[in-house]
Design a protein around this motif. Structure first.
Motif, PDB file in Angstrom:
ATOM      1  N   UNK A  54       0.811  -1.214   0.000  1.00  0.00           N
ATOM      2  CA  UNK A  54       0.000   0.000   0.000  1.00  0.00           C
ATOM      3  C   UNK A  54       0.849   1.272   0.000  1.00  0.00           C
ATOM      4  N   UNK A  55       2.151   1.171  -0.351  1.00  0.00           N
ATOM      5  CA  UNK A  55       3.005   2.363  -0.394  1.00  0.00           C
ATOM      6  C   UNK A  55       3.731   2.419  -1.733  1.00  0.00           C
ATOM      7  N   UNK A  56       4.234   3.601  -2.048  1.00  0.00           N
ATOM      8  CA  UNK A  56       4.997   3.761  -3.288  1.00  0.00           C
ATOM      9  C   UNK A  56       6.379   3.143  -3.097  1.00  0.00           C
ATOM     10  N   UNK A  57       6.748   2.169  -3.925  1.00  0.00           N
ATOM     11  CA  UNK A  57       8.032   1.486  -3.714  1.00  0.00           C
ATOM     12  C   UNK A  57       9.220   2.414  -3.961  1.00  0.00           C
ATOM     13  N   UNK A  58      10.288   2.194  -3.203  1.00  0.00           N
ATOM     14  CA  UNK A  58      11.511   2.973  -3.378  1.00  0.00           C
ATOM     15  C   UNK A  58      12.248   2.522  -4.644  1.00  0.00           C
ATOM     16  N   UNK A  59      12.868   3.502  -5.288  1.00  0.00           N
ATOM     17  CA  UNK A  59      13.759   3.213  -6.411  1.00  0.00           C
ATOM     18  C   UNK A  59      15.184   3.367  -5.898  1.00  0.00           C
ATOM     19  N   UNK A  60      15.936   2.282  -5.944  1.00  0.00           N
ATOM     20  CA  UNK A  60      17.269   2.240  -5.339  1.00  0.00           C
ATOM     21  C   UNK A  60      18.332   2.249  -6.430  1.00  0.00           C
ATOM     22  N   UNK A  61      19.361   3.081  -6.235  1.00  0.00           N
ATOM     23  CA  UNK A  61      20.517   3.091  -7.130  1.00  0.00           C
ATOM     24  C   UNK A  61      21.535   2.079  -6.628  1.00  0.00           C
ATOM     25  N   UNK A  62      22.028   1.256  -7.545  1.00  0.00           N
ATOM     26  CA  UNK A  62      22.942   0.176  -7.183  1.00  0.00           C
ATOM     27  C   UNK A  62      24.271   0.371  -7.904  1.00  0.00           C
ATOM     28  N   UNK A  63      25.326   0.396  -7.119  1.00  0.00           N
ATOM     29  CA  UNK A  63      26.684   0.512  -7.654  1.00  0.00           C
ATOM     30  C   UNK A  63      27.160  -0.872  -8.087  1.00  0.00           C
ATOM     31  N   UNK A  64      27.349  -1.034  -9.376  1.00  0.00           N
ATOM     32  CA  UNK A  64      27.745  -2.338  -9.911  1.00  0.00           C
ATOM     33  C   UNK A  64      29.258  -2.482 -10.019  1.00  0.00           C
ATOM     34  N   UNK A  65      29.985  -1.417  -9.722  1.00  0.00           N
ATOM     35  CA  UNK A  65      31.424  -1.413 -10.000  1.00  0.00           C
ATOM     36  C   UNK A  65      32.294  -1.604  -8.766  1.00  0.00           C
ATOM     37  N   UNK A  66      31.833  -1.154  -7.592  1.00  0.00           N
ATOM     38  CA  UNK A  66      32.717  -1.084  -6.424  1.00  0.00           C
ATOM     39  C   UNK A  66      33.250  -2.439  -5.998  1.00  0.00           C
ATOM     40  N   UNK A  67      32.440  -3.500  -6.141  1.00  0.00           N
ATOM     41  CA  UNK A  67      32.894  -4.819  -5.695  1.00  0.00           C
ATOM     42  C   UNK A  67      33.939  -5.433  -6.619  1.00  0.00           C
ATOM     43  N   UNK A  68      34.225  -4.760  -7.715  1.00  0.00           N
ATOM     44  CA  UNK A  68      35.347  -5.209  -8.551  1.00  0.00           C
ATOM     45  C   UNK A  68      36.678  -4.805  -7.909  1.00  0.00           C
TER      46      UNK A  68
END
Length: 241
Positions: free
Chosen positions: A110-124
């Motif tokens: 019943x709430x507006x879902x969050x849009x999350x930014x994901x860093x795909x590079x740091x774990x390299x």
């Protein structure tokens, strides 16, 4: 008599008015002579600036409509390549599919879902750390509704994770967890799990409503897509994680 003429000439040379008259007469003579030369300007006319040489016809042409369209399409294609590259290799965005990370991330029905930014590079370049909120590919024992899930890293490779007395323990040490949903009043009991090398034990912050490593087991490090770094939407939830 000749001496009288010489004295008269000397008198004219010494007279300023006479010298000026002589110069005016000389200029008129020179102007008349130049007007007699073919192609010269008419007497009394004012010299005009030389006309600017025209550019060749091909240099004056403007880019055609097809040329402008081709440039626009090339620019848009370059932008698309950059955006796709950034999304694939650097930063991606994900909507939270459920309420398993409440109250850290909102995804309830019943709430507006969050849009999350994901860093795909740091774990390299760095290792996965405890308390990181990570997006990972769905493990085999997880429900098939979503191809990717988001949880918090709790146990690292080589550690033993267990739950009792409402707390999570790493070995014999209770783990401080200020992010857990207070409505759950802690974490339910679960048996000790030894995390293998290259694996991670993950859990949702909403401990009373989360399908996580307590259900589908540990996840492979190779399945981790990246680390969640910020909530970008809605604006009222905008923040770093």
């Amino acid at each position: 008599m000749a001496e009288d003429g010489r004295f008269a000439a000397e008198g004219r040379e010494s007279d300023p008015h006479a010298r000026i008259q002589a110069r005016i007469a000389q200029r008129r003579s020179d102007r008349a002579a130049s007007s007699a030369t073919p192609g010269s300007a008419a007497p009394g006319s004012v010299p005009t600036a030389r006309k600017r040489r025209r550019r060749p016809a091909h240099a004056q042409r403007r880019p055609s409509r097809i040329s402008r369209l081709a440039r626009t399409l090339a620019f848009l294609l370059a932008v698309a390549v950059v955006v796709v590259s950034l999304r694939h290799f650097v930063v991606a965005s994900y909507y939270i599919p459920s309420g398993s990370m409440e109250p850290t991330l909102h995804g309830c029905k019943h709430c507006e879902p969050d849009l999350v930014l994901v860093d795909r590079l740091s774990y390299r370049f760095s290792s996965v750390a405890r308390s990181d909120v990570v997006v990972f590919d769905r493990p085999p024992l997880a429900p098939p509704e979503d191809s990717q899930l988001i949880k918090r890293v709790i146990g690292l490779p080589g550690e033993t994770v267990s739950g009792h007395d409402g707390k999570v323990f790493i070995g014999a040490r209770a783990l401080p967890e200020p992010y857990v949903n207070p409505a759950c009043h802690g974490t339910g009991d679960f048996a000790a799990v030894k995390v293998p090398a290259g694996k991670y034990f993950v859990m949702g912050d909403n401990r009373c409503d989360s399908l996580d490593s307590r259900v589908f087991g540990v996840i492979a490090g190779s399945s981790i897509v990246g680390r969640s770094v910020a909530v970008s939407w809605p604006l009222k939830h905008l923040r770093w994680l």
